[in-house]
Scaffold this motif. Structure first.
Motif, PDB file in Angstrom:
ATOM      1  N   SER A   6       0.797  -1.230   0.000  1.00  0.00           N
ATOM      2  CA  SER A   6       0.000   0.000   0.000  1.00  0.00           C
ATOM      3  C   SER A   6       0.826   1.274   0.000  1.00  0.00           C
ATOM      4  CB  SER A   6      -0.953   0.014   1.197  1.00  0.00           C
ATOM      5  OG  SER A   6      -0.232   0.042   2.419  1.00  0.00           O
ATOM      6  N   ALA A   7       2.154   1.155   0.022  1.00  0.00           N
ATOM      7  CA  ALA A   7       3.079   2.286  -0.132  1.00  0.00           C
ATOM      8  C   ALA A   7       3.181   3.156   1.129  1.00  0.00           C
ATOM      9  CB  ALA A   7       2.740   3.114  -1.366  1.00  0.00           C
ATOM     10  N   CYS A   8       3.612   4.402   0.915  1.00  0.00           N
ATOM     11  CA  CYS A   8       4.017   5.308   1.995  1.00  0.00           C
ATOM     12  C   CYS A   8       2.852   6.197   2.434  1.00  0.00           C
ATOM     13  CB  CYS A   8       5.182   6.158   1.497  1.00  0.00           C
ATOM     14  SG  CYS A   8       4.789   7.010  -0.058  1.00  0.00           S
ATOM     15  N   LEU A   9       3.159   7.349   3.025  1.00  0.00           N
ATOM     16  CA  LEU A   9       2.125   8.300   3.419  1.00  0.00           C
ATOM     17  C   LEU A   9       1.282   8.754   2.229  1.00  0.00           C
ATOM     18  CD1 LEU A   9       4.132  10.574   5.886  1.00  0.00           C
ATOM     19  CD2 LEU A   9       2.367   8.929   6.497  1.00  0.00           C
ATOM     20  N   ALA A  10       1.865   8.666   1.026  1.00  0.00           N
ATOM     21  CA  ALA A  10       1.147   9.072  -0.186  1.00  0.00           C
ATOM     22  C   ALA A  10       0.311   7.953  -0.780  1.00  0.00           C
ATOM     23  CB  ALA A  10       2.137   9.588  -1.234  1.00  0.00           C
ATOM     24  N   GLY A  11       0.275   6.789  -0.121  1.00  0.00           N
ATOM     25  CA  GLY A  11      -0.590   5.712  -0.579  1.00  0.00           C
ATOM     26  C   GLY A  11      -2.054   6.073  -0.387  1.00  0.00           C
ATOM     27  N   GLU A  12      -2.926   5.471  -1.169  1.00  0.00           N
ATOM     28  CA  GLU A  12      -4.343   5.834  -1.129  1.00  0.00           C
ATOM     29  C   GLU A  12      -4.981   5.514   0.220  1.00  0.00           C
ATOM     30  OE1 GLU A  12      -8.373   5.319  -3.893  1.00  0.00           O
ATOM     31  OE2 GLU A  12      -6.581   4.106  -4.310  1.00  0.00           O
ATOM     32  N   VAL A  13      -4.737   4.326   0.731  1.00  0.00           N
ATOM     33  CA  VAL A  13      -5.317   3.941   2.018  1.00  0.00           C
ATOM     34  C   VAL A  13      -4.787   4.838   3.136  1.00  0.00           C
ATOM     35  CG1 VAL A  13      -5.434   2.101   3.754  1.00  0.00           C
ATOM     36  CG2 VAL A  13      -5.720   1.554   1.328  1.00  0.00           C
ATOM     37  N   LEU A  68      -6.897   7.438   5.635  1.00  0.00           N
ATOM     38  CA  LEU A  68      -6.868   7.301   7.089  1.00  0.00           C
ATOM     39  C   LEU A  68      -6.441   8.603   7.756  1.00  0.00           C
ATOM     40  CD1 LEU A  68      -5.300   3.737   7.527  1.00  0.00           C
ATOM     41  CD2 LEU A  68      -7.663   4.409   8.023  1.00  0.00           C
ATOM     42  N   LEU A  69      -5.442   9.248   7.180  1.00  0.00           N
ATOM     43  CA  LEU A  69      -4.969  10.513   7.749  1.00  0.00           C
ATOM     44  C   LEU A  69      -6.019  11.609   7.634  1.00  0.00           C
ATOM     45  CD1 LEU A  69      -1.262  10.500   6.491  1.00  0.00           C
ATOM     46  CD2 LEU A  69      -2.034  10.303   8.864  1.00  0.00           C
ATOM     47  N   LYS A  70      -6.901  11.503   6.641  1.00  0.00           N
ATOM     48  CA  LYS A  70      -7.988  12.477   6.490  1.00  0.00           C
ATOM     49  C   LYS A  70      -9.204  12.146   7.351  1.00  0.00           C
ATOM     50  CE  LYS A  70      -6.877  13.788   1.715  1.00  0.00           C
ATOM     51  NZ  LYS A  70      -7.294  13.646   0.288  1.00  0.00           N
ATOM     52  N   GLY A  71      -9.129  11.017   8.068  1.00  0.00           N
ATOM     53  CA  GLY A  71     -10.252  10.606   8.896  1.00  0.00           C
ATOM     54  C   GLY A  71     -11.328   9.837   8.151  1.00  0.00           C
ATOM     55  N   GLU A  72     -11.053   9.442   6.905  1.00  0.00           N
ATOM     56  CA  GLU A  72     -12.027   8.733   6.082  1.00  0.00           C
ATOM     57  C   GLU A  72     -11.823   7.222   6.230  1.00  0.00           C
ATOM     58  OE1 GLU A  72     -11.460  10.274   2.142  1.00  0.00           O
ATOM     59  OE2 GLU A  72     -11.840  12.345   2.751  1.00  0.00           O
ATOM     60  N   LEU A  94      -0.705   6.792  12.305  1.00  0.00           N
ATOM     61  CA  LEU A  94      -1.111   6.087  11.095  1.00  0.00           C
ATOM     62  C   LEU A  94      -0.855   4.588  11.222  1.00  0.00           C
ATOM     63  CD1 LEU A  94      -2.066   5.966   8.159  1.00  0.00           C
ATOM     64  CD2 LEU A  94       0.277   6.505   7.461  1.00  0.00           C
ATOM     65  N   ASN A  95       0.296   4.200  11.742  1.00  0.00           N
ATOM     66  CA  ASN A  95       0.619   2.781  11.863  1.00  0.00           C
ATOM     67  C   ASN A  95      -0.363   2.054  12.773  1.00  0.00           C
ATOM     68  OD1 ASN A  95       2.758   2.870  10.085  1.00  0.00           O
ATOM     69  ND2 ASN A  95       4.300   3.184  11.665  1.00  0.00           N
ATOM     70  N   HIS A  96      -0.810   2.703  13.819  1.00  0.00           N
ATOM     71  CA  HIS A  96      -1.801   2.071  14.691  1.00  0.00           C
ATOM     72  C   HIS A  96      -3.166   1.986  13.995  1.00  0.00           C
ATOM     73  CE1 HIS A  96       1.214   2.806  17.886  1.00  0.00           C
ATOM     74  NE2 HIS A  96       0.677   1.709  18.380  1.00  0.00           N
ATOM     75  N   MET A  97      -3.483   2.959  13.149  1.00  0.00           N
ATOM     76  CA  MET A  97      -4.721   2.873  12.363  1.00  0.00           C
ATOM     77  C   MET A  97      -4.634   1.740  11.351  1.00  0.00           C
ATOM     78  SD  MET A  97      -6.148   6.763  11.756  1.00  0.00           S
ATOM     79  CE  MET A  97      -4.636   7.505  11.106  1.00  0.00           C
ATOM     80  N   LEU A  98      -3.457   1.554  10.748  1.00  0.00           N
ATOM     81  CA  LEU A  98      -3.265   0.445   9.810  1.00  0.00           C
ATOM     82  C   LEU A  98      -3.358  -0.899  10.517  1.00  0.00           C
ATOM     83  CD1 LEU A  98      -0.363   1.955   7.674  1.00  0.00           C
ATOM     84  CD2 LEU A  98      -2.637   1.368   6.819  1.00  0.00           C
ATOM     85  N   LEU A  99      -2.845  -0.946  11.742  1.00  0.00           N
ATOM     86  CA  LEU A  99      -2.949  -2.172  12.541  1.00  0.00           C
ATOM     87  C   LEU A  99      -4.408  -2.508  12.809  1.00  0.00           C
ATOM     88  CD1 LEU A  99      -1.627  -4.428  14.215  1.00  0.00           C
ATOM     89  CD2 LEU A  99      -1.487  -2.823  16.130  1.00  0.00           C
ATOM     90  N   GLU A 100      -5.206  -1.517  13.162  1.00  0.00           N
ATOM     91  CA  GLU A 100      -6.629  -1.742  13.404  1.00  0.00           C
ATOM     92  C   GLU A 100      -7.341  -2.175  12.126  1.00  0.00           C
ATOM     93  OE1 GLU A 100      -8.402  -1.798  16.277  1.00  0.00           O
ATOM     94  OE2 GLU A 100      -6.363  -1.730  17.121  1.00  0.00           O
TER      95      GLU A 100
END
Length: 292
Positions: A134-141, A145-149, A184-190
């Motif tokens: 899913s790539a870096c901070l510029a990845g779509e997912v 997540l960073l936008k709260g979506e 972000l990493n904790h959001m990805l973990l969830e």
């Protein structure tokens, strides 16, 4: 054990400061069984990388970090289509390599707008044989997540999982000390727990040694036509985008399970791609009737 799956070489033009020979040498010194090349939007360094890795007895993993158009690759409207997301594609086999070539070629020939771009239409059409990160901070997912979506991020992650297969899509964790990454990493973990999509750690390598960060910063200035003294410019925060050994990677993710590292090895083990340089491949040619 750990394998670096997200690496930029000098063929990520004016962005990657890692020489291919040095990249392979670092992997050999650290006892890694494999290493990947994932240059931005291009595959210029693939053959050189493959040969150098083979010389060192290391499995070469051929990939590319592509740019995904926000709409269709054919849309090139100012203010709407200039922003794009990153996605890492790795060739698992010969079919995947051919599909990767198609995607990168079409990104230039059909999707080029500031950068070579693919879209979801051709990702779906040429998905076979590819492993996707899913790539870096510029990845779509990550961006969503960073936008709260969170629901949209979940939907997009499941789309990639469905298209490429549940064993071929991974949510990518990175930690170079950037302020957004811990949350972000904790959001990805969830998200991983909710969807059963596996996680994998990478380091988005742009240079080999930590002390190379300053030289890499100068390279970015050349790319963007800026001076190092300017504040509002493209810049990598910190000096963490180097080829870290397993211990350094473990320290960066001390709160996360060992699985995020073993998955990098699992991905490497799935890759079975061999090039033949001693055979001549010619296109089929039908001889006209009078010349039979």
């Amino acid at each position: 054990m750990f394998v670096h799956l997200h690496n930029h070489t000098e063929y990520s033009l004016l962005d990657g400061a890692s020489r291919i020979e040095g990249l392979v040498q670092k992997a050999a010194e650290q006892g890694m069984p494999a290493v990947a090349i994932t240059d931005h939007g291009s595959m210029y360094g693939v053959i050189e990388f493959y040969k150098k890795a083979k010389e060192k007895g290391i499995k070469p993993i051929i990939g590319c970090e592509v740019y995904v158009a926000p709409r269709s690759r054919f849309y090139k409207e100012a203010g709407k289509d200039g922003s794009m997301h990153h996605l890492v594609l790795l060739a698992k086999n010969q079919e995947g390599y051919r599909n990767l070539i198609r995607l990168v070629s079409m990104a230039y020939l059909e999707g080029f707008y500031y950068k070579p771009r693919v879209d979801k239409e051709i990702l779906e059409a040429y998905s076979s044989g590819l492993i996707v990160l899913s790539a870096c901070l510029a990845g779509e997912v990550q961006d969503m997540l960073l936008k709260g979506e969170k629901e949209e991020a979940r939907r997009v992650a499941l789309w990639y999982c469905d298209v490429f297969g549940k064993d071929n899509y991974y949510l990518e964790l990175q930690n170079q000390g950037l302020p957004q990454q811990e949350e972000l990493n904790h959001m990805l973990l969830e998200l991983s727990k909710e969807t059963n999509i596996p996680l994998v750690a990478t380091n988005d390598v742009h240079y080999l040694e930590e002390e190379d960060a300053a030289a890499h910063d100068v390279l970015l200035c050349i790319q963007t036509g800026k001076n190092v003294e300017e504040e509002n410019r493209l810049k990598f925060e910190g000096s963490g985008f180097y080829f870290k050994d397993y211990q350094r990677m473990r320290e960066a993710f001390h709160e996360f399970p060992e699985e995020i590292f073993s998955n990098s090895v699992k991905i490497a083990e799935q890759v079975e791609l061999e090039f033949e340089f001693n055979r001549l491949y010619l296109p089929p040619y039908d001889i006209p009737e009078p010349y039979h």
